[in-house]
Design an enzyme around this catalytic site. Structure first.
Site, PDB file in Angstrom:
ATOM      1  N   LYS A 131       0.847  -1.196   0.000  1.00 52.27           N
ATOM      2  CA  LYS A 131       0.000   0.000   0.000  1.00 52.27           C
ATOM      3  C   LYS A 131       0.882   1.246   0.000  1.00 52.27           C
ATOM      4  CE  LYS A 131      -3.914   2.083   2.531  1.00 52.27           C
ATOM      5  NZ  LYS A 131      -4.834   1.952   3.679  1.00 52.27           N
ATOM      6  N   SER A 154      -9.862   2.341   2.691  1.00 52.95           N
ATOM      7  CA  SER A 154      -8.937   3.012   1.805  1.00 52.95           C
ATOM      8  C   SER A 154      -7.985   2.063   1.086  1.00 52.95           C
ATOM      9  CB  SER A 154      -8.115   4.033   2.600  1.00 52.95           C
ATOM     10  OG  SER A 154      -7.302   3.369   3.563  1.00 52.95           O
ATOM     11  N   SER A 158     -10.492   0.202   6.999  1.00 55.99           N
ATOM     12  CA  SER A 158      -9.834   0.265   5.684  1.00 55.99           C
ATOM     13  C   SER A 158      -9.144  -1.018   5.236  1.00 55.99           C
ATOM     14  CB  SER A 158      -8.823   1.413   5.658  1.00 55.99           C
ATOM     15  OG  SER A 158      -9.487   2.643   5.571  1.00 55.99           O
TER      16      SER A 158
END
Length: 492
Positions: free
Chosen positions: A79, A159, A183
């Site tokens: 990420k 997210s 998330s």
């Protein structure tokens, strides 16, 4: 080549150890898959083929020498919130344009120390603020899943949408992610993958771009429960550089899979039966209860009375901390700089150009609730509510070992959904089942449990006592064995 990318981490690890193929071959297969699919899915914002092949070659040498690590030769996506030395790290924000750190986050360093291979950086909501991966500077990620008979593009959740989509589309064997209010768990539910938010302090936050420091926690997204257990074992550690990381031994999570649930008590919180909850979610929850009962667990009704205050309290605490954390992006030391007539003007111009609409909204909310005259009325009160939420769970865990609940109020929705775009509060309601876990600092796991009427995946959430992730893996494995694993039909 595609056969190699269809292997789970556990399967690939075994075949690499048996020398059925090389780490370089496995890495090349993933790089080819990314090249073919990324234009359609937009999961990666940077691919690092040279670095990946160099790491894979080193893995092959260690395997040949009998010195393989726990993740030797396994290609992972990272990420864009995790600092990776000399590699694009922007939290998918324009304000960090061209930033390449000279250091490595503790979590990613742990993975590389165990032999994992980095494929590249994954798309995400800007600064991890969002529930749909639509606020990224690099555009939205497309969910690999589509509704039956429809060609409409769906969100992968947020997210960590890039992480979840890449895992679901087999563009990496597993991925790092972070969870501030859901998330990891919500994108996992939307993409038919497994995601675990560990206990606050289980994984180091050092080298992870901060959103809300008292809520952020790193964790993995993987194809199945076993892979998630393998990844978390490597990611978790105590760290002198992060005073909130906890010095508790990291167990072998994988060893708990397949153990009996006899004697385990599962709590069902009545407050999670929210008004207007779709019948499909209710049915899925009941099915999960039945599977756990069949495995020998006892099911107990519990109450978490302060749940209804969790979402408003979260949307005070998280923006307040974000307002403080994001003050450092000023155009002076790194990232974007927009010149102005003086330094104050340069700050203003840089922040106006660099931050997206959702990040600006949350900074404004956070600055407001921290301002003189409002601090006691909002922030202090929200922190008191947070203490009560934590207390609810503590009392519940006197009677039960884990809590079973829904993870999302629906399956994945369309990119650009007009109703959600017009009303940010409706988007925030996507987090209604997940934020309590972050507010209380507890571990929470999302496991795929079925498909809805449109053929889209739905997940169930398991919540545990602090540092008892093993219990979650054990119970999730039972649900996974009963429900099976889910894979999207390939269209990319």
């Amino acid at each position: 080549m595609s056969e190699l990318t269809s292997l789970t981490i556990a399967e690939a690890r075994a075949k690499l150890a048996a020398k059925e193929f090389k780490a370089v071959e496995l890495t090349e297969a993933y790089l080819q898959a990314i090249e073919t699919a990324n234009d359609a899915i937009n999961a990666y914002v940077t691919v690092t083929p040279e670095k990946a092949l160099e790491m894979a070659k080193a893995s092959d040498e260690r395997i040949a020498a009998g010195k393989a690590g726990a993740l030797e030769g396994i290609p992972l996506g990272v990420k864009d919130l995790f600092a990776t030395r000399d590699v694009h790290t922007q939290a998918c924000s324009a304000v960090l344009s061209r930033f390449k750190p000279k250091y490595e986050s503790t979590v990613t360093q742990n993975l590389w120390d165990d032999g994992a291979v980095m494929l590249g950086k994954l798309n995400m909501d800007e600064f991890a603020m969002g529930s749909s991966n639509e606020s990224s500077h690099y555009g939205p990620v497309t969910n690999p899943w589509k509704a039956s008979g429809s060609d409409q593009r769906l969100v992968p959740g947020g997210s960590s949408g890039g992480s979840a989509a890449a895992v679901a589309a087999h563009l990496c064997a597993g991925a790092t992610a972070t969870d501030t209010g859901g998330s990891i768990r919500q994108p996992a539910a939307f993409t038919g993958t497994v995601g675990i938010k560990p206990t606050y302090g289980r994984c180091s936050r050092w080298g992870i771009v901060a959103y809300a420091s008292s809520l952020d926690q790193a964790g993995p997204i993987a194809r199945d429960v076993r892979d998630a257990a393998i990844l978390l074992k490597s990611m978790a550690s105590v760290d002198d550089k992060d005073t909130t990381s906890v010095d508790i031994p990291v167990p072998d999570y994988e060893a708990t899979l397949g153990q009996s649930l006899k004697g385990m008590r599962i709590g069902i919180p009545k407050e999670y039966r929210v008004e207007g909850m779709p019948e499909e979610i209710e049915k899925l929850w009941a099915q999960g209860v039945a599977w756990l009962k069949d495995a020998g667990a006892e099911v107990v009704d519990i109450s978490l009375p302060h749940t209804k205050y969790a979402l408003p309290a979260y949307y005070i605490v998280a923006p307040a901390e974000a307002s403080s954390n994001l003050a450092r992006y000023d155009g002076v030391r790194y990232g974007l700089r927009v010149d102005g007539k003086d330094i104050a003007d340069m700050y203003e111009q840089t922040r106006a150009a660099g931050f997206g609409a959702e990040v600006k909204r949350r900074i404004l909310i956070g600055t407001y609730v921290l301002s003189a005259g409002y601090y006691d009325a909002y922030y202090l009160r929200a922190q008191k509510v947070r203490t009560l939420i934590k207390r609810d769970f503590e009392l519940a865990f006197n009677d039960v070992d884990t809590v079973l609940a829904p993870i999302t109020p629906s399956s994945a929705f369309a990119i650009g959904d007009k109703e959600l775009a017009a009303d940010p509060v409706k988007m925030y309601l996507q987090d209604v089942f997940t934020v309590t876990v972050n507010m209380a600092g507890l571990p929470g796991l999302s496991v795929p449990a079925g498909l809805d009427a449109k053929g889209l995946p739905l997940g169930l959430q398991l919540i545990g006592r602090p540092f008892e992730e093993s219990t979650l893996f054990k119970a999730a494995h039972v649900i996974e064995q009963a429900a099976g694993t889910f894979r999207p039909a390939k269209w990319w």
